[in-house]
Design a protein around this motif. Structure first.
Motif, PDB file in Angstrom:
ATOM      1  N   VAL A  42     -15.129  19.688 -38.977  1.00 41.15           N
ATOM      2  CA  VAL A  42     -13.831  20.320 -39.215  1.00 41.15           C
ATOM      3  C   VAL A  42     -13.868  21.295 -40.399  1.00 41.15           C
ATOM      4  N   CYS A  43     -15.085  21.695 -40.771  1.00 39.03           N
ATOM      5  CA  CYS A  43     -15.233  22.647 -41.869  1.00 39.03           C
ATOM      6  C   CYS A  43     -14.550  23.970 -41.488  1.00 39.03           C
ATOM      7  N   PHE A  44     -13.687  24.475 -42.319  1.00 39.55           N
ATOM      8  CA  PHE A  44     -12.902  25.696 -42.072  1.00 39.55           C
ATOM      9  C   PHE A  44     -12.033  25.586 -40.805  1.00 39.55           C
ATOM     10  N   ALA A  45     -11.587  24.365 -40.492  1.00 41.63           N
ATOM     11  CA  ALA A  45     -10.861  24.119 -39.230  1.00 41.63           C
ATOM     12  C   ALA A  45      -9.702  25.083 -39.006  1.00 41.63           C
ATOM     13  N   ASP A  46      -8.906  25.350 -40.039  1.00 43.44           N
ATOM     14  CA  ASP A  46      -7.765  26.259 -39.874  1.00 43.44           C
ATOM     15  C   ASP A  46      -8.153  27.705 -40.201  1.00 43.44           C
ATOM     16  N   HIS A  47      -8.971  27.838 -41.228  1.00 46.10           N
ATOM     17  CA  HIS A  47      -9.271  29.164 -41.769  1.00 46.10           C
ATOM     18  C   HIS A  47     -10.171  29.970 -40.840  1.00 46.10           C
ATOM     19  N   ARG A  48     -11.135  29.278 -40.224  1.00 45.98           N
ATOM     20  CA  ARG A  48     -12.081  29.969 -39.342  1.00 45.98           C
ATOM     21  C   ARG A  48     -12.584  28.971 -38.306  1.00 45.98           C
ATOM     22  N   PRO A  49     -11.769  28.738 -37.284  1.00 46.53           N
ATOM     23  CA  PRO A  49     -12.008  27.615 -36.372  1.00 46.53           C
ATOM     24  C   PRO A  49     -13.367  27.643 -35.662  1.00 46.53           C
ATOM     25  N   GLU A  50     -13.974  28.818 -35.488  1.00 44.55           N
ATOM     26  CA  GLU A  50     -15.246  28.864 -34.759  1.00 44.55           C
ATOM     27  C   GLU A  50     -16.427  28.445 -35.635  1.00 44.55           C
ATOM     28  N   PHE A  51     -16.198  28.362 -36.955  1.00 45.82           N
ATOM     29  CA  PHE A  51     -17.312  28.126 -37.890  1.00 45.82           C
ATOM     30  C   PHE A  51     -18.102  26.862 -37.552  1.00 45.82           C
ATOM     31  N   ALA A  52     -17.387  25.734 -37.457  1.00 43.38           N
ATOM     32  CA  ALA A  52     -18.062  24.441 -37.314  1.00 43.38           C
ATOM     33  C   ALA A  52     -18.967  24.402 -36.079  1.00 43.38           C
ATOM     34  N   ASN A  53     -18.530  25.064 -35.021  1.00 38.45           N
ATOM     35  CA  ASN A  53     -19.303  25.077 -33.782  1.00 38.45           C
ATOM     36  C   ASN A  53     -20.510  26.006 -33.849  1.00 38.45           C
ATOM     37  N   ASP A  54     -20.288  27.175 -34.455  1.00 41.46           N
ATOM     38  CA  ASP A  54     -21.288  28.236 -34.345  1.00 41.46           C
ATOM     39  C   ASP A  54     -22.269  28.301 -35.509  1.00 41.46           C
ATOM     40  N   VAL A  55     -22.015  27.578 -36.591  1.00 43.49           N
ATOM     41  CA  VAL A  55     -22.907  27.658 -37.747  1.00 43.49           C
ATOM     42  C   VAL A  55     -24.246  26.990 -37.419  1.00 43.49           C
ATOM     43  N   SER A  56     -25.329  27.592 -37.902  1.00 46.82           N
ATOM     44  CA  SER A  56     -26.656  27.022 -37.661  1.00 46.82           C
ATOM     45  C   SER A  56     -27.315  26.644 -38.980  1.00 46.82           C
ATOM     46  N   ASN A  57     -28.310  25.808 -38.869  1.00 46.47           N
ATOM     47  CA  ASN A  57     -29.040  25.363 -40.046  1.00 46.47           C
ATOM     48  C   ASN A  57     -29.626  26.547 -40.814  1.00 46.47           C
ATOM     49  N   GLY A  58     -29.360  26.610 -42.086  1.00 49.77           N
ATOM     50  CA  GLY A  58     -29.907  27.692 -42.910  1.00 49.77           C
ATOM     51  C   GLY A  58     -28.986  28.886 -43.038  1.00 49.77           C
ATOM     52  N   ASP A  59     -27.854  28.870 -42.346  1.00 46.03           N
ATOM     53  CA  ASP A  59     -26.917  29.988 -42.449  1.00 46.03           C
ATOM     54  C   ASP A  59     -26.405  30.115 -43.888  1.00 46.03           C
ATOM     55  N   ILE A  60     -25.902  31.313 -44.174  1.00 46.73           N
ATOM     56  CA  ILE A  60     -25.556  31.633 -45.553  1.00 46.73           C
ATOM     57  C   ILE A  60     -24.106  32.088 -45.632  1.00 46.73           C
ATOM     58  N   VAL A  61     -23.361  31.449 -46.511  1.00 42.56           N
ATOM     59  CA  VAL A  61     -21.970  31.848 -46.728  1.00 42.56           C
ATOM     60  C   VAL A  61     -21.945  32.889 -47.846  1.00 42.56           C
ATOM     61  N   ILE A  62     -21.323  34.021 -47.561  1.00 42.04           N
ATOM     62  CA  ILE A  62     -21.175  35.083 -48.560  1.00 42.04           C
ATOM     63  C   ILE A  62     -19.678  35.241 -48.826  1.00 42.04           C
ATOM     64  N   ALA A  63     -19.285  35.181 -50.091  1.00 43.24           N
ATOM     65  CA  ALA A  63     -17.852  35.239 -50.383  1.00 43.24           C
ATOM     66  C   ALA A  63     -17.576  36.116 -51.596  1.00 43.24           C
ATOM     67  N   GLY A  64     -16.272  36.295 -51.846  1.00 39.03           N
ATOM     68  CA  GLY A  64     -15.841  37.118 -52.976  1.00 39.03           C
ATOM     69  C   GLY A  64     -15.712  36.309 -54.254  1.00 39.03           C
ATOM     70  N   ARG A  65     -14.586  36.498 -54.935  1.00 41.14           N
ATOM     71  CA  ARG A  65     -14.408  35.839 -56.221  1.00 41.14           C
ATOM     72  C   ARG A  65     -13.861  34.421 -56.045  1.00 41.14           C
ATOM     73  N   ASN A  66     -14.218  33.546 -57.017  1.00 43.44           N
ATOM     74  CA  ASN A  66     -13.560  32.242 -57.185  1.00 43.44           C
ATOM     75  C   ASN A  66     -13.681  31.340 -55.952  1.00 43.44           C
ATOM     76  N   PHE A  67     -14.855  31.331 -55.338  1.00 45.19           N
ATOM     77  CA  PHE A  67     -15.048  30.500 -54.140  1.00 45.19           C
ATOM     78  C   PHE A  67     -14.951  29.023 -54.513  1.00 45.19           C
ATOM     79  N   GLY A  68     -14.190  28.262 -53.718  1.00 48.58           N
ATOM     80  CA  GLY A  68     -14.093  26.803 -53.927  1.00 48.58           C
ATOM     81  C   GLY A  68     -13.032  26.394 -54.927  1.00 48.58           C
ATOM     82  N   CYS A  69     -12.043  27.263 -55.160  1.00 50.74           N
ATOM     83  CA  CYS A  69     -10.998  26.916 -56.127  1.00 50.74           C
ATOM     84  C   CYS A  69     -10.094  25.815 -55.561  1.00 50.74           C
ATOM     85  N   GLY A  70      -9.306  25.220 -56.448  1.00 48.94           N
ATOM     86  CA  GLY A  70      -8.359  24.192 -56.021  1.00 48.94           C
ATOM     87  C   GLY A  70      -8.885  22.793 -56.243  1.00 48.94           C
TER      88      GLY A  70
END
Lengths: 166, 419
Positions: free
Chosen positions: A36-64
């Motif tokens: 259910v990773c990114f279930a609301d934010h990006r629903p296809e993520f959990a299904n389509d992510v593969s081993n070794g994939d890389i998340v690239i983001a902007g500022r302040n990733f993982g806040c809250g």
């Protein structure tokens, strides 16, 4: 250590509620959380992510929220490294503590797009696209953090330390 | 060498004479806290480290507050893991439903926190305790598991940003509005990795519960900790509650700050943070006409007795708007009891509110007031991220308890002066 995979691109201020909504953290099992990773934010993520994939983001990733379920879900889903312009501090600690490396890089965040294949060298901070068209050098991971990742996280690091002290 | 209050507390707990921003230090922890959502993973880490006993069974505090009373089978399982661990480890301060409230409310209320301490908790709002002149920061579960095993942890000494609040507060403006306005000015990563030190004449006059609200939300600006130098208000608060000896530190007048910001409060109206960011603030007069479905008064940010008293002043003799839900959750059983004794709960019930048991409630979208698609809520909580209180298509507007209560009567976002 090299990580090879495709890029998943995200924006600024991706909070831990987006990574794993609170309604799913009534369990602590990594495999369940990964589904259910990114279930609301990006629903296809959990299904389509593969081993070794890389998340690239902007500022302040993982806040809250401090929920470690967030880096755990990403790591178990197969994410090999996260590169962002900056990271929220609790997420930063949590990720290294469970052995998920993070690299700060303005250039990678600006220069890479969804789906690109890249190779990231954790020791040097060197990032190359597999088609040879792009190359960045990010700030390498601080020594202490690399020790944590090499040990496989804080728990193993402490185990090793305990043995050394004996 | 001159130091800030944060640096002095860290130096003392690292056994060093001085520390400077950027130093990587190992500190002794006075208290370690976890709750029903974060404890299970921390316990798993603790077990993997291979230590048999927690470092001190009077310094590990476990509080059932997030998904309790258990909201579903899985939450019940998580709470059970924490309960059984507490029993196995003889944890003296394990708080079960009935005696537990929100951790960040009951720890100060029961006198666990005094000036000069170093507290870590597996919850991002652990920074709340800085209001009492302690260093207090949120960590994840693995960190907390390691602390339970060793009583120590590594920290990087943060640089400090000092915020000096000057001027006169407008009516209905509280700690909530000061911190929202500050986050609005510096942004959600404006204090990333830093200590936020709140000071100045306005803070000196601020009652304890409003100080808690301010340090509580330091994490919403990315800060490692929020802190206020202890004074008479702090000391009389802890004297009534604690048997621990306070150790009072103050920042040296020539301490090195990353930045000193002066915030003039004269023009700050009650603030409303629009979704999806606590930094997305507007003055109440600039809100416009936003109709709402629900109001929530409670949480570690605004679940204090005085917050309920403030809301009561607005709701006395009034009824909430037709079709609107007003959910009130006192921060602790003691607050609940006093609110009953003072007739506050009766006022709320007469106004049409529903009262929940002391817990985190709908703040994090757990239970007791989840929003449906398209619904809008005014909430006295700390976060208004997408989907924070329910459906990703719902919206949360953050405000102080007076604005929340007034909005409940109006059926739209508005301040007490609109009534």
């Amino acid at each position: 250590m090299q990580i090879r995979g495709k890029v998943w691109k995200f924006g600024d201020n991706i909070d831990t509620d987006a990574i794993i909504p609170a309604r799913y953290i009534n369990v602590s099992d990594g495999d369940e959380l990964a589904k259910v990773c990114f279930a609301d934010h990006r629903p296809e993520f959990a299904n389509d992510v593969s081993n070794g994939d890389i998340v690239i983001a902007g500022r302040n990733f993982g806040c809250g929220s401090s929920r470690e379920h967030a880096p755990l879900a990403l790591k178990t889903a197969g994410v090999g490294v996260i590169m962002a312009k900056s990271f929220a501090r609790i997420f930063y600690r949590n990720a290294f503590n469970i052995g998920l490396p993070l690299i700060e890089s303005e250039e990678a965040s600006e220069g890479l797009s969804d789906g690109e294949e890249i190779v990231v060298d954790l020791a040097t901070g060197q990032v190359e696209s597999t088609n040879g068209q792009k190359s960045f050098s990010a700030k390498p991971i601080p020594d202490f953090m690399r020790e944590l990742v090499q040990a496989g996280g804080l728990v193993n690091y402490l185990k090793v330390k305990k043995i050394k002290e004996k | 060498m001159s130091m800030t209050i944060t640096e002095k507390i860290l130096a003392r707990h690292a056994g060093e004479k001085t520390v400077s921003p950027g130093d990587l230090i190992e500190v002794m922890v006075d208290l370690a806290y976890a709750h029903d959502l974060t404890a299970p993973l921390a316990i798993e880490s603790f077990r993997k480290i291979g230590v048999k006993k927690v470092f001190d069974d009077e310094k590990v505090i476990l509080v059932a507050d997030h998904f309790v009373p258990n909201k579903d089978i899985q939450s019940a399982q998580q709470a059970k893991i924490m309960r059984e661990f507490a029993r196995e480890q003889d944890i003296k301060y394990y708080f079960e439903v009935g005696e537990s409230g929100i951790g960040h409310v009951i720890l100060p209320e029961k006198g666990f926190i005094v000036p000069g301490q170093l507290i870590v908790g597996a919850d991002s709002h652990t920074c709340t305790y800085g209001a009492l002149g302690a260093f207090s920061t949120g960590v994840g579960s693995t960190d907390l598991g390691a602390v339970m095993a060793t009583g120590e942890m590594w920290l990087r000494v943060p640089p400090t940003i000092r915020f000096e609040f000057r001027g006169n507060l407008l009516p209905w403006v509280q700690g909530k509005d000061l911190i929202l306005s500050t986050i609005g000015q510096i942004g959600v990563e404006g204090a990333l990795y830093s200590a936020m030190e709140f000071a100045g004449p306005v803070i000196n006059e601020l009652p304890m519960y409003q100080r808690f609200t301010m340090t509580n939300m330091a994490v919403e600006a990315g800060a490692k900790n929020g802190i206020i130098e202890p004074d008479d208000i702090t000391l009389s608060y802890v004297k009534e509650r604690s048997s621990y000896e306070p150790v009072v530190y103050r920042s040296d007048s020539d301490a090195q700050y990353e930045r000193v910001m002066t915030i003039t409060v004269d023009t700050i109206e009650p603030q409303v943070a629009f979704p999806p960011s606590p930094a997305n603030v507007r003055n109440i007069s600039d809100v416009g006409n936003i109709e709402i479905d629900q109001v929530f008064i409670g949480s570690c940010t605004n679940g204090w007795l005085e917050d309920l008293r403030n809301a009561e002043r607005i709701l006395k003799g009034k009824c909430i708007a037709r079709g609107l839900r007003l959910i009130v959750i006192p921060g602790s059983p003691l607050i609940y009891r006093k609110a009953i004794e003072e007739g506050i709960i009766e006022t709320f019930l007469n106004a049409g509110a529903v009262i929940g048991p002391p817990c985190c409630g709908p703040c994090l979208g757990g239970h007791m007031g989840i929003l449906a698609d398209g619904e809008k809520a005014v909430s006295t909580t700390n976060r208004n991220f997408v989907g924070r209180m329910g459906h990703p298509g719902s919206e949360v507007y953050l405000a102080n308890p007076c604005v929340a209560a007034a909005s409940a009567v109006l059926g739209r976002i508005g301040g007490p002066d609109d009534l």
